[in-house]
Scaffold this motif. Sequence first.
Motif, PDB file in Angstrom:
ATOM      1  N   ALA A  97       0.833  -1.203   0.000  1.00 29.17           N
ATOM      2  CA  ALA A  97       0.000   0.000   0.000  1.00 29.17           C
ATOM      3  C   ALA A  97       0.868   1.253   0.000  1.00 29.17           C
ATOM      4  O   ALA A  97       0.578   2.227  -0.702  1.00 29.17           O
ATOM      5  N   ALA A  98       1.953   1.228   0.788  1.00 27.91           N
ATOM      6  CA  ALA A  98       2.861   2.381   0.849  1.00 27.91           C
ATOM      7  C   ALA A  98       3.547   2.599  -0.498  1.00 27.91           C
ATOM      8  O   ALA A  98       3.681   3.743  -0.960  1.00 27.91           O
ATOM      9  N   ARG A  99       3.991   1.524  -1.121  1.00 29.43           N
ATOM     10  CA  ARG A  99       4.654   1.648  -2.421  1.00 29.43           C
ATOM     11  C   ARG A  99       3.684   2.149  -3.490  1.00 29.43           C
ATOM     12  O   ARG A  99       4.060   2.900  -4.387  1.00 29.43           O
ATOM     13  N   THR A 100       2.416   1.739  -3.383  1.00 27.34           N
ATOM     14  CA  THR A 100       1.419   2.208  -4.333  1.00 27.34           C
ATOM     15  C   THR A 100       1.159   3.696  -4.154  1.00 27.34           C
ATOM     16  O   THR A 100       1.021   4.440  -5.128  1.00 27.34           O
ATOM     17  N   LEU A 101       1.124   4.135  -2.896  1.00 30.31           N
ATOM     18  CA  LEU A 101       0.958   5.567  -2.644  1.00 30.31           C
ATOM     19  C   LEU A 101       2.111   6.352  -3.256  1.00 30.31           C
ATOM     20  O   LEU A 101       1.920   7.445  -3.800  1.00 30.31           O
ATOM     21  N   TRP A 102       3.312   5.790  -3.173  1.00 31.58           N
ATOM     22  CA  TRP A 102       4.472   6.437  -3.777  1.00 31.58           C
ATOM     23  C   TRP A 102       4.312   6.511  -5.295  1.00 31.58           C
ATOM     24  O   TRP A 102       4.642   7.533  -5.917  1.00 31.58           O
ATOM     25  N   ARG A 103       3.798   5.454  -5.920  1.00 32.13           N
ATOM     26  CA  ARG A 103       3.547   5.473  -7.363  1.00 32.13           C
ATOM     27  C   ARG A 103       2.510   6.550  -7.697  1.00 32.13           C
ATOM     28  O   ARG A 103       2.620   7.248  -8.713  1.00 32.13           O
ATOM     29  N   PHE A 104       1.485   6.648  -6.861  1.00 33.68           N
ATOM     30  CA  PHE A 104       0.486   7.690  -7.065  1.00 33.68           C
ATOM     31  C   PHE A 104       1.153   9.070  -7.049  1.00 33.68           C
ATOM     32  O   PHE A 104       0.846   9.938  -7.872  1.00 33.68           O
ATOM     33  N   GLY A 105       2.018   9.267  -6.065  1.00 32.50           N
ATOM     34  CA  GLY A 105       2.696  10.553  -5.948  1.00 32.50           C
ATOM     35  C   GLY A 105       3.550  10.875  -7.154  1.00 32.50           C
ATOM     36  O   GLY A 105       3.565  12.012  -7.645  1.00 32.50           O
ATOM     37  N   LYS A 106       4.255   9.858  -7.656  1.00 29.80           N
ATOM     38  CA  LYS A 106       5.130  10.088  -8.813  1.00 29.80           C
ATOM     39  C   LYS A 106       4.331  10.458 -10.050  1.00 29.80           C
ATOM     40  O   LYS A 106       4.764  11.307 -10.841  1.00 29.80           O
ATOM     41  N   THR A 107       3.172   9.844 -10.239  1.00 27.40           N
ATOM     42  CA  THR A 107       2.395  10.181 -11.431  1.00 27.40           C
ATOM     43  C   THR A 107       1.806  11.583 -11.325  1.00 27.40           C
ATOM     44  O   THR A 107       1.714  12.315 -12.315  1.00 27.40           O
ATOM     45  N   LEU A 108       1.442  12.011 -10.120  1.00 24.78           N
ATOM     46  CA  LEU A 108       0.919  13.364  -9.946  1.00 24.78           C
ATOM     47  C   LEU A 108       2.009  14.416 -10.091  1.00 24.78           C
ATOM     48  O   LEU A 108       1.720  15.570 -10.431  1.00 24.78           O
ATOM     49  N   TYR A 109       3.252  14.015  -9.868  1.00 30.65           N
ATOM     50  CA  TYR A 109       4.369  14.952 -10.000  1.00 30.65           C
ATOM     51  C   TYR A 109       4.480  15.489 -11.422  1.00 30.65           C
ATOM     52  O   TYR A 109       5.053  16.551 -11.658  1.00 30.65           O
ATOM     53  N   ALA A 110       3.875  14.782 -12.379  1.00 28.67           N
ATOM     54  CA  ALA A 110       3.875  15.238 -13.768  1.00 28.67           C
ATOM     55  C   ALA A 110       3.134  16.563 -13.920  1.00 28.67           C
ATOM     56  O   ALA A 110       3.290  17.255 -14.934  1.00 28.67           O
ATOM     57  N   LEU A 111       2.352  16.930 -12.913  1.00 31.58           N
ATOM     58  CA  LEU A 111       1.607  18.188 -12.972  1.00 31.58           C
ATOM     59  C   LEU A 111       2.407  19.366 -12.437  1.00 31.58           C
ATOM     60  O   LEU A 111       1.904  20.491 -12.373  1.00 31.58           O
ATOM     61  N   GLY A 112       3.643  19.103 -12.023  1.00 33.56           N
ATOM     62  CA  GLY A 112       4.568  20.173 -11.670  1.00 33.56           C
ATOM     63  C   GLY A 112       4.051  21.135 -10.625  1.00 33.56           C
ATOM     64  O   GLY A 112       3.632  20.740  -9.528  1.00 33.56           O
ATOM     65  N   GLU A 113       4.063  22.435 -10.961  1.00 37.92           N
ATOM     66  CA  GLU A 113       3.715  23.476 -10.007  1.00 37.92           C
ATOM     67  C   GLU A 113       2.248  23.436  -9.578  1.00 37.92           C
ATOM     68  O   GLU A 113       1.865  24.093  -8.609  1.00 37.92           O
ATOM     69  N   GLU A 114       1.429  22.669 -10.294  1.00 35.52           N
ATOM     70  CA  GLU A 114       0.027  22.536  -9.901  1.00 35.52           C
ATOM     71  C   GLU A 114      -0.089  21.950  -8.495  1.00 35.52           C
ATOM     72  O   GLU A 114      -1.044  22.237  -7.771  1.00 35.52           O
ATOM     73  N   LEU A 115       0.886  21.137  -8.113  1.00 38.45           N
ATOM     74  CA  LEU A 115       0.837  20.495  -6.803  1.00 38.45           C
ATOM     75  C   LEU A 115       0.900  21.512  -5.671  1.00 38.45           C
ATOM     76  O   LEU A 115       0.434  21.251  -4.563  1.00 38.45           O
ATOM     77  N   ASP A 116       1.465  22.676  -5.942  1.00 40.75           N
ATOM     78  CA  ASP A 116       1.570  23.708  -4.915  1.00 40.75           C
ATOM     79  C   ASP A 116       0.221  24.339  -4.589  1.00 40.75           C
ATOM     80  O   ASP A 116       0.096  25.071  -3.608  1.00 40.75           O
ATOM     81  N   LYS A 117      -0.786  24.067  -5.420  1.00 38.46           N
ATOM     82  CA  LYS A 117      -2.114  24.649  -5.209  1.00 38.46           C
ATOM     83  C   LYS A 117      -2.944  23.849  -4.213  1.00 38.46           C
ATOM     84  O   LYS A 117      -3.999  24.314  -3.770  1.00 38.46           O
ATOM     85  N   ARG A 118      -2.492  22.645  -3.878  1.00 38.04           N
ATOM     86  CA  ARG A 118      -3.282  21.800  -2.984  1.00 38.04           C
ATOM     87  C   ARG A 118      -3.430  22.459  -1.614  1.00 38.04           C
ATOM     88  O   ARG A 118      -2.604  23.297  -1.221  1.00 38.04           O
ATOM     89  N   PRO A 119      -4.471  22.109  -0.848  1.00 37.87           N
ATOM     90  CA  PRO A 119      -4.611  22.632   0.512  1.00 37.87           C
ATOM     91  C   PRO A 119      -3.362  22.340   1.344  1.00 37.87           C
ATOM     92  O   PRO A 119      -2.808  21.237   1.280  1.00 37.87           O
ATOM     93  N   GLN A 120      -2.931  23.321   2.098  1.00 34.30           N
ATOM     94  CA  GLN A 120      -1.698  23.219   2.875  1.00 34.30           C
ATOM     95  C   GLN A 120      -2.000  23.305   4.368  1.00 34.30           C
ATOM     96  O   GLN A 120      -3.077  23.729   4.778  1.00 34.30           O
ATOM     97  N   GLY A 121      -1.000  22.926   5.182  1.00 35.13           N
ATOM     98  CA  GLY A 121      -1.117  23.079   6.624  1.00 35.13           C
ATOM     99  C   GLY A 121      -0.884  24.519   7.040  1.00 35.13           C
ATOM    100  O   GLY A 121      -0.676  25.404   6.207  1.00 35.13           O
ATOM    101  N   ARG A 122      -0.895  24.770   8.332  1.00 32.56           N
ATOM    102  CA  ARG A 122      -0.670  26.109   8.869  1.00 32.56           C
ATOM    103  C   ARG A 122       0.812  26.483   8.759  1.00 32.56           C
ATOM    104  O   ARG A 122       1.686  25.614   8.675  1.00 32.56           O
ATOM    105  N   PHE A 123       1.099  27.772   8.826  1.00 28.55           N
ATOM    106  CA  PHE A 123       2.481  28.236   8.669  1.00 28.55           C
ATOM    107  C   PHE A 123       3.386  27.699   9.762  1.00 28.55           C
ATOM    108  O   PHE A 123       4.559  27.401   9.534  1.00 28.55           O
TER     109      PHE A 123
END
Length: 276
Positions: A203-229
């Motif tokens: 499951a952990a390795r699959t989550l990592w694969r998920f992350g790698k495929t989303l990395y193709a969206l580059g700077e779009e990932l910075d738009k996701r909801p973030q934690g507090r400062f």
Amino acid sequence: MAERITDRHVVSVLRPFVRATSPMLDALRDSNPFFLVRKALPAATRSAADDEDDRQLEKVDKSVRERLRDGLEHVRLPGTEAWAAMTVAEREKWWVNRVGRFTVLIASIPGVGGALADRLPIQTTLATASQGLVLSAIGLENGLDNAERVQLIAYVLFNREIDLALARGDKDAKADEDAATADLTQELDASATKHGRVTVKAAARTLWRFGKTLYALGEELDKRPQGRFYHQVIGMLPVIGALGDYLGERSALKRAVKKARKWLSKRPSTGTGATR
């Protein structure tokens, strides 16, 4: 200047991701990667994971095992009577608290390295995958099909209003989409074949694969909801940075879920349950 990422490109990345989350979520329901023992289902619906649970309990007295399983029937886990009686909102909360903790914990592990790890894309990609997985679960609980889940995730993570027709994908690209989906789920398939269930490692390795495929969206990932400062400040410190990252990603996940519920409340009730 980086080339602008189009809605079509976002869809081409999210469609295999969304399709791959379905077996991942099934695995998290059925294979108990949290080491929780749920009540055995009727014989007609039993899985290899159920049989594995029985083998692990072979040395336990039969009467004790039966009392244990009867008791677990009232615990809110998929496959139990308690789960069937839960509302959609309660099931959403289950996914956030159980699966969310699992995926967010994995996403926060790179924080052990402090600021150095934060310069790498590991945490961002895993955290985005974590949010996307939980959002996909929420979409399923609300009867959304694949295309509608693409819309939901694109809106929450990337602030994109994707047209439904576009979210249904390009028929000419189906072969590529099928291949990408198979690549994302290969760890799940291998684990199920070898162990009869999906392990935490798979499951952990699959989550990592998920992350790698989303990395193709580059700077779009910075738009996701973030934690507090202040979570980011703690996350820059060696050793305890993991705690700051964990708390930050938990906060970010809650924001993502809140945004998803807002989107769901405003959309027409058109979920078909189809897989397109």
